[in-house]
Design an enzyme around this catalytic site. Structure first.
Site, PDB file in Angstrom:
ATOM      1  N   SER A   1       6.754   4.976  -6.995  1.00 22.11           N
ATOM      2  CA  SER A   1       6.778   4.615  -5.879  1.00 22.11           C
ATOM      3  C   SER A   1       5.400   5.231  -5.399  1.00 22.11           C
ATOM      4  CB  SER A   1       7.702   4.955  -4.934  1.00 22.11           C
ATOM      5  OG  SER A   1       7.796   6.452  -4.593  1.00 22.11           O
ATOM      6  N   CYS A  56       4.590  -4.086 -11.544  1.00 26.46           N
ATOM      7  CA  CYS A  56       3.708  -4.042 -10.564  1.00 26.46           C
ATOM      8  C   CYS A  56       2.497  -5.143 -10.266  1.00 26.46           C
ATOM      9  CB  CYS A  56       2.990  -2.645 -10.847  1.00 26.46           C
ATOM     10  SG  CYS A  56       1.598  -2.799 -12.274  1.00 26.46           S
ATOM     11  N   GLU A 158       7.978  -3.016  -1.064  1.00 30.28           N
ATOM     12  CA  GLU A 158       7.696  -3.708  -2.344  1.00 30.28           C
ATOM     13  C   GLU A 158       9.446  -3.718  -2.753  1.00 30.28           C
ATOM     14  OE1 GLU A 158       6.071  -3.076  -6.862  1.00 30.28           O
ATOM     15  OE2 GLU A 158       6.352  -1.346  -5.682  1.00 30.28           O
TER      16      GLU A 158
END
Length: 273
Positions: A1, A56, A158
């Site tokens: 994170s 990602c 996210e």
């Protein structure tokens, strides 16, 4: 994170270390009215749902420009999602497999619930998916939201799962502003046949890696990889020359080889002569 990446960066640099710390992402795909929607739908399907969205460089946000583009893209995405096969990782026909853990599956499902509570329209709900014979597996079906707004938590954060969000824009300028103003700046893509629009987009968007008709803009290894804003902390990228720079220190050598046996005093101290 990004919170952990920032912590690692601050801690390392406070001790005089050079640090690369990669954080979160919320990559956007901008779809202009002239884009080839047949190709866009295929690209979005792989980029949003491939690897169960757990990467990602996934593309979890699509920004169609104009109502006609958005309506047609939505219709085609619903049909495309219906063709996707979720299966075990050893199934060669499966488009993607389970997510990493039961806890993460629950987290993704919770984000879907929050999205509904925030007022987004859940067009396709993958929470009830079960794979026959693997009912205890960490599977979740593809999900699609429409009407997502930039103030929503599910847009800001996210999700890291097979969830695609449609955020509608009226103009290209509005579409560019969305990824540019987002807290993450890892990757972004534009889908268009217009070279001028693509160049303007690439030059003006505030994101570290840009794809032009490339949904996941990961460059080959001899170029560099790295995002901006809260997607990456540090002053160098990974791979390529930047990667070499990160692992090396510069040594500068100044040398002179005078001729003869007598030293020339004019070289001892620099002068204007």
């Amino acid at each position: 994170s990004s919170d952990i990446a920032h912590y690692v960066y601050q801690t390392g640099t406070a001790h005089g270390k050079r640090v690369q710390a990669m954080g979160g992402a919320k990559n956007h795909g901008i779809v202009l009215p002239d884009a080839d929607l047949d190709q866009v739908v295929k690209d979005l399907s792989g980029a949003a749902f491939g690897s169960a969205g757990e990467r990602c460089m996934a593309l979890p946000v699509v920004v169609p420009v104009g109502k006609k583009t958005a309506d047609e893209l939505r219709e085609r995405m619903v049909a495309e999602i219906g063709t996707l096969k979720v299966g075990v990782s050893t199934d060669p026909d499966a488009h993607y497999g389970p997510v990493v853990s039961a806890q993460h599956r629950a987290k993704i499902a919770d984000y879907i619930r929050i999205g509904q509570e925030e007022g987004a329209e859940l067009v396709v709900d993958g929470r009830d998916f079960q794979l026959q014979g693997f009912e205890q597996g960490f599977f979740i079906g593809p999900s699609l939201f429409d009407g997502v707004k930039k103030g929503m938590k599910t847009y800001h954060e996210e999700i890291f799962g097979p969830v695609l969000q449609i955020v509608r824009a009226e103009t290209m300028e509005e579409a560019i502003a969305l990824p540019s103003e987002h807290q993450y700046g890892n990757g972004v893509a534009i889908f268009t046949r217009n070279g001028r629009a693509a160049r303007e987009f690439a030059a003006n968007v505030n994101v570290g890696m840009v794809g032009i008709n490339v949904p996941i803009p990961v460059p080959v290894a001899y170029h560099t990889f790295g995002g901006w804003k809260r997607s990456a902390f540090g002053d160098t990228n990974q791979h390529g020359v930047e990667g070499v720079k990160f692992y090396t220190k510069v040594k500068t050598v100044t040398a002179r080889w005078p001729e003869g046996d007598v030293a020339d005093s004019s070289f001892v101290i620099p002068t204007m002569k």
